[in-house]
Design a protein around this motif. Structure first.
Motif, short mmCIF file in Angstrom:
data_model
loop_
_atom_site.label_atom_id
_atom_site.label_comp_id
_atom_site.label_asym_id
_atom_site.label_seq_id
_atom_site.Cartn_x
_atom_site.Cartn_y
_atom_site.Cartn_z
N ARG A 115 9.24 86.86 53.18
CA ARG A 115 8.56 88.22 53.49
C ARG A 115 9.38 89.13 53.12
NH1 ARG A 115 4.61 88.36 57.54
NH2 ARG A 115 4.10 86.30 58.56
N SER A 132 0.60 87.94 53.07
CA SER A 132 -0.41 88.34 54.01
C SER A 132 -0.36 87.33 55.39
CB SER A 132 -1.79 88.22 53.69
OG SER A 132 -2.00 86.92 53.07
N ASP A 133 0.53 86.06 55.04
CA ASP A 133 0.61 85.24 56.25
C ASP A 133 1.89 84.33 56.03
OD1 ASP A 133 -0.03 83.97 58.63
OD2 ASP A 133 -1.74 83.14 57.82
N MET A 135 3.21 80.60 57.68
CA MET A 135 2.95 79.64 58.74
C MET A 135 4.19 78.47 58.87
SD MET A 135 -1.03 79.03 58.61
CE MET A 135 -1.01 78.01 60.11
N ALA A 144 0.76 82.69 52.43
CA ALA A 144 -0.24 83.42 51.70
C ALA A 144 -0.05 84.58 51.07
CB ALA A 144 -1.48 83.40 52.76
N TRP A 160 -1.86 80.34 48.08
CA TRP A 160 -1.30 79.81 49.17
C TRP A 160 -0.07 78.91 48.43
CZ3 TRP A 160 -1.05 79.92 54.30
CH2 TRP A 160 -2.05 80.55 55.13
N ASP A 186 -8.69 80.79 54.58
CA ASP A 186 -8.53 79.54 55.47
C ASP A 186 -8.87 78.44 54.75
OD1 ASP A 186 -8.33 78.39 58.43
OD2 ASP A 186 -10.39 77.88 57.70
N ARG A 189 -5.95 77.38 52.53
CA ARG A 189 -4.75 76.75 53.32
C ARG A 189 -5.16 75.11 53.73
NH1 ARG A 189 -4.78 75.84 58.36
NH2 ARG A 189 -6.67 77.09 58.78
#
Length: 208
Positions: A115, A132-133, A135, A144, A160, A186, A189
């Motif tokens: 990040r 953007s994401d 996890m 992502a 991803w 999604d 992912r």
């Protein structure tokens, strides 16, 4: 003396900078049609075996086993026969050298680093991207990211990247959509998670 967290961040930086993170180049290296599909490939002199989810094969022509690099695509795309699966995208795998493992137990540090501006710069080989994401799962970090305005190769939907360890080695797995096959973030992912599960299953007993 380096703290454990700082050492993990430095390991992430080294891994990202050395694993060939440009996801556009593998699209050009994929050799569709004329290849006998192979469902698995041993990398790094047999240290790690990679394979894709069901209906996916390894492109032996475009992969570099000695360097720990593999390109995985649907068997239909590689062979030029049959229909591709519903989740159809390019998967790249880079297996690091022995001792490069650094995700297990440091998931939070890896997630934090990608990040940062430095981590984002390394995710796509110097291209301007935004994360953007992120996890976290036990032993796994999924990221992502997409190209920002003005880049020559905008990543939309987000590409991803997955980071996990196998047999003392860092494994970096990327999922990149094809220009002619729209997939949601999604869906990408889920494909990344399926690919990680397939590789882990092929290397049981070597989780970290």
């Amino acid at each position: 003396m380096l703290t454990a967290g700082r050492a993990a961040l430095l390991a992430v930086a080294a891994a990202l900078s050395g694993c060939g993170t440009d996801l556009g180049a593998p699209l050009a290296r994929l050799q569709p049609g004329g290849n006998a599909p192979s469902t698995s490939l041993a990398l790094r002199d047999g240290a790690v075996t990679v394979r894709g989810p069901d209906s996916y094969c390894v492109d032996r022509t475009a992969s570099r086993p000695a360097d720990g690099f593999a390109i995985i695509a649907s068997c239909a795309r590689i062979s030029g026969e049959g229909s591709p699966p519903a989740l159809d995208a390019l998967v790249t795998v880079q297996v690091g050298t022995l001792g490069s493992a650094m995700v297990d137990g440091s998931e939070a540090a890896v997630a934090a680093y990608v990040r940062t501006p430095e981590g984002q710069a390394l995710l796509a080989d110097g291209q301007a991207v935004s994360v953007s994401d992120v996890m976290q799962q036990p032993g796994l970090v999924l990221v992502a990211f997409r190209g920002t305005t003005g880049t020559t190769d905008p990543l939309s939907p987000p590409a991803w990247r997955a980071f996990f360890d196998i047999g003392g080695r860092l494994v970096t797995l990327g999922v990149r959509p094809y220009p002619d096959v729209p997939l949601t973030g999604d869906a990408e992912r889920r494909l990344a998670e399926q690919a990680v599960s397939a590789i882990r299953a092929s290397n049981r007993g070597q989780r970290s």
